[in-house]
Design a protein around this motif. Structure first.
Motif, short mmCIF file in Angstrom:
data_model
loop_
_atom_site.label_atom_id
_atom_site.label_comp_id
_atom_site.label_asym_id
_atom_site.label_seq_id
_atom_site.Cartn_x
_atom_site.Cartn_y
_atom_site.Cartn_z
N HIS A 98 0.85 -1.18 0.00
CA HIS A 98 0.00 0.00 0.00
C HIS A 98 0.89 1.24 0.00
N TYR A 99 0.65 2.16 -0.90
CA TYR A 99 1.38 3.43 -0.94
C TYR A 99 0.38 4.55 -0.67
N LEU A 100 0.60 5.32 0.40
CA LEU A 100 -0.34 6.33 0.85
C LEU A 100 0.26 7.72 0.77
N ASN A 101 -0.55 8.68 0.38
CA ASN A 101 -0.14 10.08 0.44
C ASN A 101 -0.18 10.52 1.91
N PRO A 102 0.96 10.83 2.53
CA PRO A 102 0.99 11.16 3.97
C PRO A 102 0.16 12.38 4.33
N GLN A 103 -0.12 13.24 3.36
CA GLN A 103 -0.90 14.45 3.62
C GLN A 103 -2.26 14.12 4.22
N PHE A 104 -2.83 12.98 3.80
CA PHE A 104 -4.19 12.64 4.22
C PHE A 104 -4.22 11.71 5.44
N PHE A 105 -3.07 11.10 5.77
CA PHE A 105 -3.07 10.11 6.84
C PHE A 105 -1.88 10.29 7.79
N PRO A 106 -1.76 11.44 8.45
CA PRO A 106 -0.61 11.68 9.32
C PRO A 106 -0.49 10.61 10.42
N ASP A 107 0.75 10.10 10.56
CA ASP A 107 1.10 9.13 11.62
C ASP A 107 0.33 7.82 11.53
N ILE A 108 -0.18 7.47 10.39
CA ILE A 108 -0.97 6.24 10.29
C ILE A 108 -0.12 4.99 10.55
N ILE A 109 1.18 5.07 10.24
CA ILE A 109 2.01 3.87 10.41
C ILE A 109 2.28 3.56 11.88
N ALA A 110 1.86 4.45 12.78
CA ALA A 110 2.00 4.18 14.21
C ALA A 110 0.77 3.46 14.78
N THR A 111 -0.24 3.22 13.94
CA THR A 111 -1.47 2.59 14.40
C THR A 111 -1.44 1.09 14.13
N ASP A 112 -2.50 0.40 14.56
CA ASP A 112 -2.65 -1.03 14.31
C ASP A 112 -3.02 -1.22 12.83
N LEU A 113 -2.09 -1.72 12.05
CA LEU A 113 -2.30 -1.84 10.62
C LEU A 113 -2.76 -3.24 10.21
N THR A 114 -3.09 -4.09 11.19
CA THR A 114 -3.67 -5.38 10.85
C THR A 114 -5.15 -5.23 10.55
N GLN A 115 -5.73 -4.12 10.93
CA GLN A 115 -7.16 -3.89 10.69
C GLN A 115 -7.39 -3.40 9.27
N SER A 116 -8.64 -3.28 8.91
CA SER A 116 -9.02 -2.79 7.59
C SER A 116 -8.59 -1.34 7.44
N LEU A 117 -7.83 -1.03 6.39
CA LEU A 117 -7.47 0.36 6.12
C LEU A 117 -8.71 1.17 5.75
N THR A 118 -9.66 0.52 5.09
CA THR A 118 -10.90 1.21 4.74
C THR A 118 -11.57 1.77 5.99
N ASP A 119 -11.68 0.93 7.03
CA ASP A 119 -12.30 1.37 8.28
C ASP A 119 -11.44 2.41 9.00
N LEU A 120 -10.12 2.18 8.99
CA LEU A 120 -9.21 3.10 9.67
C LEU A 120 -9.25 4.48 9.02
N TYR A 121 -9.26 4.52 7.70
CA TYR A 121 -9.33 5.81 7.00
C TYR A 121 -10.54 6.63 7.48
N TYR A 122 -11.69 5.95 7.61
CA TYR A 122 -12.90 6.69 7.95
C TYR A 122 -12.95 7.05 9.44
N THR A 123 -12.66 6.07 10.31
CA THR A 123 -12.82 6.33 11.75
C THR A 123 -11.79 7.32 12.27
N ARG A 124 -10.57 7.31 11.73
CA ARG A 124 -9.53 8.19 12.25
C ARG A 124 -9.37 9.48 11.44
#
Length: 238
Positions: free
Chosen positions: A143-169
């Motif tokens: 997965h390649y993400l634009n950091p502008q939209f997802f600051p510090d996402i790599i510090a979260t639990d990435l075993t979960q759905s990114l779809t859900d994580l994008y929306y909830t966080r």
């Protein structure tokens, strides 16, 4: 038909009959190549030709240093449905699991930058994950993400759905998506993660995602085992 082709065809048919009869279903594993070659009174080279043909049909698969196994039923995959991996698998009565191989911020390749609409040499988040169906690794994805939209996402639990994580966080929902699907051979990183021989057949899916505001947000490079899924799309009429 040559003698070799006749022998290979005979072995293939005999093994398909055994698979249909459920002879190997207890453990889901075929006997060793030595045992099979002795059973069919043939060479390992001839046997492997037959096994390779059954593998190409998606009936069996090989894991490095483990042997040959019966391929489980394929997952139905509809790229028009906006469902994440875990939901798709569980809706079909199977179990899903995700393993994070690594996550970091790096300078993206020119191709990734182009896909994300970024200037050459831009920094992106890269998340590499291995995904399982019923404990079997079937998908290696970057997965390649634009950091502008997802600051510090790599510090979260990435075993979960990114779809859900994008929306909830981050309040980000998927909008338009572009798919590109081609048959290919697994590159080294993918084959090592999936524990299959390098250059094994695969389905390579590139997914470029936009959000609800039509901004390019991420790009997924998916390498699926060729026997793990079946594309199933229904399009409505006019």
């Amino acid at each position: 038909m040559s003698e070799l082709q006749t022998t290979v065809a005979t072995i293939c048919q005999a093994l398909m009959d055994k698979l249909a009869a459920g002879d190997f279903n207890v453990e889901g594993r075929l006997p060793s190549e030595r045992t099979l070659s002795e059973h069919f009174s043939t060479t390992r080279i001839t046997l492997r030709e037959a096994l390779g043909q059954l593998e190409a049909q998606g009936l069996i698969y090989r894991e490095v240093r483990k042997g040959w196994f019966i391929s489980p039923p394929r997952i139905l995959y509809n790229p028009l449905q906006r469902s994440h991996f875990h939901a798709m698998v569980q809706e079909q009565g199977r179990s899903a699991q995700t393993e994070v191989l690594d996550a970091s911020q790096l300078i993206a390749s020119d191709k990734v930058c182009d896909r994300l609409g970024l200037a050459a040499g831009s920094s992106v988040y890269c998340i590499r994950r291995l995904r399982y169906i019923d404990t079997r690794a079937v998908l290696y994805v970057e997965h390649y993400l634009n950091p502008q939209f997802f600051p510090d996402i790599i510090a979260t639990d990435l075993t979960q759905s990114l779809t859900d994580l994008y929306y909830t966080r981050y309040g980000v929902r998927y909008g338009r998506v572009r798919f590109d699907m081609v048959s290919t051979c697994l590159p080294e990183q993918a084959s090592a993660a999936l524990k299959v021989p390098q250059n094994s057949p695969a389905l390579f899916i590139t997914r470029i995602n936009r959000d609800q505001h039509d901004r390019l947000i991420d790009c997924d490079l998916e390498y699926w085992r060729h026997d793990a899924l079946r594309i199933d799309v229904e399009v409505g009429g006019n």
